[in-house]
Design a protein around this motif. Structure first.
Motif, PDB file in Angstrom:
ATOM      1  N   PHE A  10     -47.396  72.018-125.422  1.00  0.00           N
ATOM      2  CA  PHE A  10     -46.263  72.073-124.488  1.00  0.00           C
ATOM      3  C   PHE A  10     -46.757  72.137-123.045  1.00  0.00           C
ATOM      4  O   PHE A  10     -46.270  71.413-122.163  1.00  0.00           O
ATOM      5  N   ALA A  11     -47.749  72.976-122.773  1.00  0.00           N
ATOM      6  CA  ALA A  11     -48.283  73.092-121.423  1.00  0.00           C
ATOM      7  C   ALA A  11     -48.903  71.771-120.962  1.00  0.00           C
ATOM      8  O   ALA A  11     -48.764  71.373-119.799  1.00  0.00           O
ATOM      9  N   GLU A  12     -49.565  71.064-121.867  1.00  0.00           N
ATOM     10  CA  GLU A  12     -50.187  69.789-121.513  1.00  0.00           C
ATOM     11  C   GLU A  12     -49.134  68.721-121.245  1.00  0.00           C
ATOM     12  O   GLU A  12     -49.303  67.888-120.339  1.00  0.00           O
ATOM     13  N   VAL A  13     -48.050  68.731-122.009  1.00  0.00           N
ATOM     14  CA  VAL A  13     -46.962  67.770-121.787  1.00  0.00           C
ATOM     15  C   VAL A  13     -46.362  67.964-120.397  1.00  0.00           C
ATOM     16  O   VAL A  13     -46.140  67.006-119.649  1.00  0.00           O
ATOM     17  N   VAL A  14     -46.098  69.197-120.040  1.00  0.00           N
ATOM     18  CA  VAL A  14     -45.529  69.483-118.733  1.00  0.00           C
ATOM     19  C   VAL A  14     -46.497  69.078-117.625  1.00  0.00           C
ATOM     20  O   VAL A  14     -46.123  68.487-116.615  1.00  0.00           O
ATOM     21  N   ALA A  15     -47.785  69.376-117.808  1.00  0.00           N
ATOM     22  CA  ALA A  15     -48.789  69.035-116.790  1.00  0.00           C
ATOM     23  C   ALA A  15     -48.958  67.523-116.657  1.00  0.00           C
ATOM     24  O   ALA A  15     -49.127  67.004-115.544  1.00  0.00           O
ATOM     25  N   GLY A  17     -46.684  65.162-117.573  1.00  0.00           N
ATOM     26  CA  GLY A  17     -45.430  64.547-117.150  1.00  0.00           C
ATOM     27  C   GLY A  17     -44.789  63.641-118.175  1.00  0.00           C
ATOM     28  O   GLY A  17     -43.672  63.156-117.956  1.00  0.00           O
ATOM     29  N   SER A  18     -45.466  63.399-119.296  1.00  0.00           N
ATOM     30  CA  SER A  18     -44.886  62.568-120.348  1.00  0.00           C
ATOM     31  C   SER A  18     -45.599  62.829-121.653  1.00  0.00           C
ATOM     32  O   SER A  18     -46.753  63.313-121.662  1.00  0.00           O
ATOM     33  N   LEU A  19     -44.939  62.472-122.749  1.00  0.00           N
ATOM     34  CA  LEU A  19     -45.556  62.638-124.062  1.00  0.00           C
ATOM     35  C   LEU A  19     -46.762  61.719-124.217  1.00  0.00           C
ATOM     36  O   LEU A  19     -47.791  62.102-124.786  1.00  0.00           O
ATOM     37  N   THR A  20     -46.623  60.486-123.708  1.00  0.00           N
ATOM     38  CA  THR A  20     -47.708  59.518-123.874  1.00  0.00           C
ATOM     39  C   THR A  20     -48.966  59.964-123.126  1.00  0.00           C
ATOM     40  O   THR A  20     -50.081  59.903-123.662  1.00  0.00           O
ATOM     41  N   ALA A  21     -48.781  60.410-121.885  1.00  0.00           N
ATOM     42  CA  ALA A  21     -49.936  60.852-121.094  1.00  0.00           C
ATOM     43  C   ALA A  21     -50.578  62.084-121.723  1.00  0.00           C
ATOM     44  O   ALA A  21     -51.811  62.217-121.773  1.00  0.00           O
ATOM     45  N   ALA A  22     -49.748  63.018-122.207  1.00  0.00           N
ATOM     46  CA  ALA A  22     -50.286  64.214-122.855  1.00  0.00           C
ATOM     47  C   ALA A  22     -51.045  63.843-124.121  1.00  0.00           C
ATOM     48  O   ALA A  22     -52.103  64.422-124.414  1.00  0.00           O
ATOM     49  N   ALA A  23     -50.525  62.871-124.870  1.00  0.00           N
ATOM     50  CA  ALA A  23     -51.192  62.448-126.100  1.00  0.00           C
ATOM     51  C   ALA A  23     -52.575  61.890-125.801  1.00  0.00           C
ATOM     52  O   ALA A  23     -53.534  62.158-126.535  1.00  0.00           O
ATOM     53  N   ARG A  24     -52.695  61.100-124.719  1.00  0.00           N
ATOM     54  CA  ARG A  24     -54.005  60.558-124.351  1.00  0.00           C
ATOM     55  C   ARG A  24     -54.976  61.688-124.010  1.00  0.00           C
ATOM     56  O   ARG A  24     -56.149  61.666-124.397  1.00  0.00           O
ATOM     57  N   THR A  29     -51.613  61.299-131.239  1.00  0.00           N
ATOM     58  CA  THR A  29     -50.591  60.259-131.125  1.00  0.00           C
ATOM     59  C   THR A  29     -49.351  60.856-130.476  1.00  0.00           C
ATOM     60  O   THR A  29     -49.094  62.063-130.589  1.00  0.00           O
ATOM     61  N   PRO A  30     -48.548  60.028-129.781  1.00  0.00           N
ATOM     62  CA  PRO A  30     -47.309  60.547-129.190  1.00  0.00           C
ATOM     63  C   PRO A  30     -46.386  61.183-130.223  1.00  0.00           C
ATOM     64  O   PRO A  30     -45.713  62.174-129.940  1.00  0.00           O
ATOM     65  N   SER A  31     -46.359  60.612-131.428  1.00  0.00           N
ATOM     66  CA  SER A  31     -45.485  61.192-132.453  1.00  0.00           C
ATOM     67  C   SER A  31     -45.962  62.583-132.870  1.00  0.00           C
ATOM     68  O   SER A  31     -45.145  63.477-133.143  1.00  0.00           O
ATOM     69  N   ALA A  32     -47.291  62.808-132.907  1.00  0.00           N
ATOM     70  CA  ALA A  32     -47.815  64.138-133.251  1.00  0.00           C
ATOM     71  C   ALA A  32     -47.475  65.143-132.160  1.00  0.00           C
ATOM     72  O   ALA A  32     -47.124  66.298-132.444  1.00  0.00           O
ATOM     73  N   VAL A  33     -47.560  64.701-130.895  1.00  0.00           N
ATOM     74  CA  VAL A  33     -47.195  65.586-129.789  1.00  0.00           C
ATOM     75  C   VAL A  33     -45.715  65.944-129.881  1.00  0.00           C
ATOM     76  O   VAL A  33     -45.320  67.111-129.714  1.00  0.00           O
ATOM     77  N   SER A  34     -44.888  64.945-130.153  1.00  0.00           N
ATOM     78  CA  SER A  34     -43.447  65.187-130.271  1.00  0.00           C
ATOM     79  C   SER A  34     -43.138  66.148-131.411  1.00  0.00           C
ATOM     80  O   SER A  34     -42.279  67.029-131.295  1.00  0.00           O
ATOM     81  N   GLN A  35     -43.880  66.024-132.519  1.00  0.00           N
ATOM     82  CA  GLN A  35     -43.660  66.916-133.654  1.00  0.00           C
ATOM     83  C   GLN A  35     -44.017  68.360-133.302  1.00  0.00           C
ATOM     84  O   GLN A  35     -43.297  69.297-133.668  1.00  0.00           O
ATOM     85  N   HIS A  36     -45.118  68.565-132.568  1.00  0.00           N
ATOM     86  CA  HIS A  36     -45.496  69.912-132.133  1.00  0.00           C
ATOM     87  C   HIS A  36     -44.398  70.528-131.262  1.00  0.00           C
ATOM     88  O   HIS A  36     -44.077  71.721-131.395  1.00  0.00           O
ATOM     89  N   LEU A  37     -43.813  69.720-130.361  1.00  0.00           N
ATOM     90  CA  LEU A  37     -42.759  70.239-129.491  1.00  0.00           C
ATOM     91  C   LEU A  37     -41.520  70.618-130.304  1.00  0.00           C
ATOM     92  O   LEU A  37     -40.913  71.669-130.060  1.00  0.00           O
ATOM     93  N   ARG A  38     -41.149  69.773-131.278  1.00  0.00           N
ATOM     94  CA  ARG A  38     -39.980  70.094-132.110  1.00  0.00           C
ATOM     95  C   ARG A  38     -40.205  71.385-132.906  1.00  0.00           C
ATOM     96  O   ARG A  38     -39.321  72.230-133.017  1.00  0.00           O
ATOM     97  N   GLN A  39     -41.415  71.549-133.441  1.00  0.00           N
ATOM     98  CA  GLN A  39     -41.716  72.765-134.206  1.00  0.00           C
ATOM     99  C   GLN A  39     -41.697  74.000-133.309  1.00  0.00           C
ATOM    100  O   GLN A  39     -41.249  75.076-133.717  1.00  0.00           O
ATOM    101  N   LEU A  40     -42.196  73.867-132.069  1.00  0.00           N
ATOM    102  CA  LEU A  40     -42.190  74.988-131.133  1.00  0.00           C
ATOM    103  C   LEU A  40     -40.760  75.376-130.781  1.00  0.00           C
ATOM    104  O   LEU A  40     -40.403  76.568-130.789  1.00  0.00           O
ATOM    105  N   GLU A  41     -39.941  74.389-130.459  1.00  0.00           N
ATOM    106  CA  GLU A  41     -38.548  74.677-130.119  1.00  0.00           C
ATOM    107  C   GLU A  41     -37.799  75.249-131.320  1.00  0.00           C
ATOM    108  O   GLU A  41     -36.960  76.156-131.172  1.00  0.00           O
TER     109      GLU A  41
END
Length: 301
Positions: A10-15, A17-24, A29-41
């Motif tokens: 979550f902190a990396e996504v905010v830093a 600015g996007s799921l794709t940039a955080a995934a890199r 993968t962007p889908s793995a990042v999105s899944q982590h955010l859904r589980q956190l929420e």
């Protein structure tokens, strides 16, 4: 632990600015990042981000939560950097135990460590053996034979020895002409509360050896006391300290049987553990080894 990882994502996504940039950045993968955010929420029961096709924005809950997540990631990175410095750069307190007579040698050998401002040095100088674990010692210098133990020993070099006495003692008692004459002289021993009789094994350049029993007139547990006793004429002693060498140079002590020598004393660096050592220990061991390599022959100090 999974929750901590999701907070870091979550902190990396905010830093970023996007799921794709955080995934890199995270190697995901962007889908793995999105899944982590859904589980956190889901675990928090609150939405942390407003998602749109163009950007991500923090919800009120997300704005409050990001401060703690960012601080957690920063603390983890700081801890990792501190360990990297500990591994790669000498820092912290370096504790070295050694006999009293090694003070000058240590000061010279370890002088390059002064360039490391994060490093402090503690010298525990005592002729009695120090428990490395109890005293939190990083390195101990020990001379002579070592008892079997779990400690790790590295031989650094040897100390040459020379029998000596005060001129006044020799004027009163006479000069020993042969090793056997030592039996009629007073000896200064380094084994207090032990037996007063000691067996000496001497050798000369011709390859001859001689064994003689000597009796200790005085004994002491520290080389400084043995030095004082020798200078004051209590008997014949062995040069092992810088004070002894200075006294030989200025005539307060003179060599006894200079053609005969006692065995050299091996010097070891002892550490309490095997395996990878912190930078402060590795650097100190390398400097000590280099110092002994440069000494002219078997001598120290």
């Amino acid at each position: 632990m999974d929750q901590l990882k999701r907070m870091a994502v979550f902190a990396e996504v905010v830093a970023a600015g996007s799921l794709t940039a955080a995934a890199r950045r995270l190697g995901m993968t962007p889908s793995a990042v999105s899944q982590h955010l859904r589980q956190l929420e889901g675990a928090l029961g609150l939405a942390l981000l407003h998602r749109s096709t163009r950007k991500l924005t923090l919800t009120e809950a997300g704005a409050r939560y990001i401060e703690g997540c960012t601080a957690m990631v920063a603390a983890a990175r700081a801890a990792e950097q501190a360990l990297e410095r500990h591994r790669d750069e000498p820092e912290g307190e370096l504790r070295i135990a050694a006999p009293i007579g090694f003070g000058g040698l240590l000061a010279r050998a370890l002088a390059p460590l002064r360039r490391h401002p994060r490093l402090t040095l503690q010298l525990l100088l005592d002729d009695a053996l120090v428990d490395l674990i109890d005293a939190r010692v990083d390195i101990a210098l020990r001379a002579g034979s070592l008892p079997d133990s779990s400690l790790v020993a590295r031989r650094l070099g040897s100390m040459g020895t020379q029998m000596c006495a005060a001129p006044a003692y020799l004027a009163e008692r006479g000069w020993p002409g042969t090793p056997q004459n030592l039996a009629q002289h007073d000896w200064l021993g380094a084994r207090p509360f032990g037996t007063a009789t000691q067996s000496l094994v001497l050798h000369n350049d011709a390859g001859e050896t001689a064994t003689v029993q000597v009796n200790s007139r005085a004994q002491a547990s520290q080389v400084t006391a043995l030095h004082a006793l020798c200078v004051e004429g209590w008997g014949i002693g062995v040069v092992v300290s810088e004070d002894d060498r200075r006294a030989l140079a200025d005539g307060r002590l003179v060599p006894v049987l200079p053609g005969w020598q006692l065995p050299d004393l091996p010097v070891y660096a002892v550490t309490p553990r095997r395996g990878e050592q912190p930078a402060k220990v590795r650097h100190a061991l390398a400097l000590l080894a280099a110092h002994f390599d440069l000494l002219p022959g078997p001598a120290a100090g």
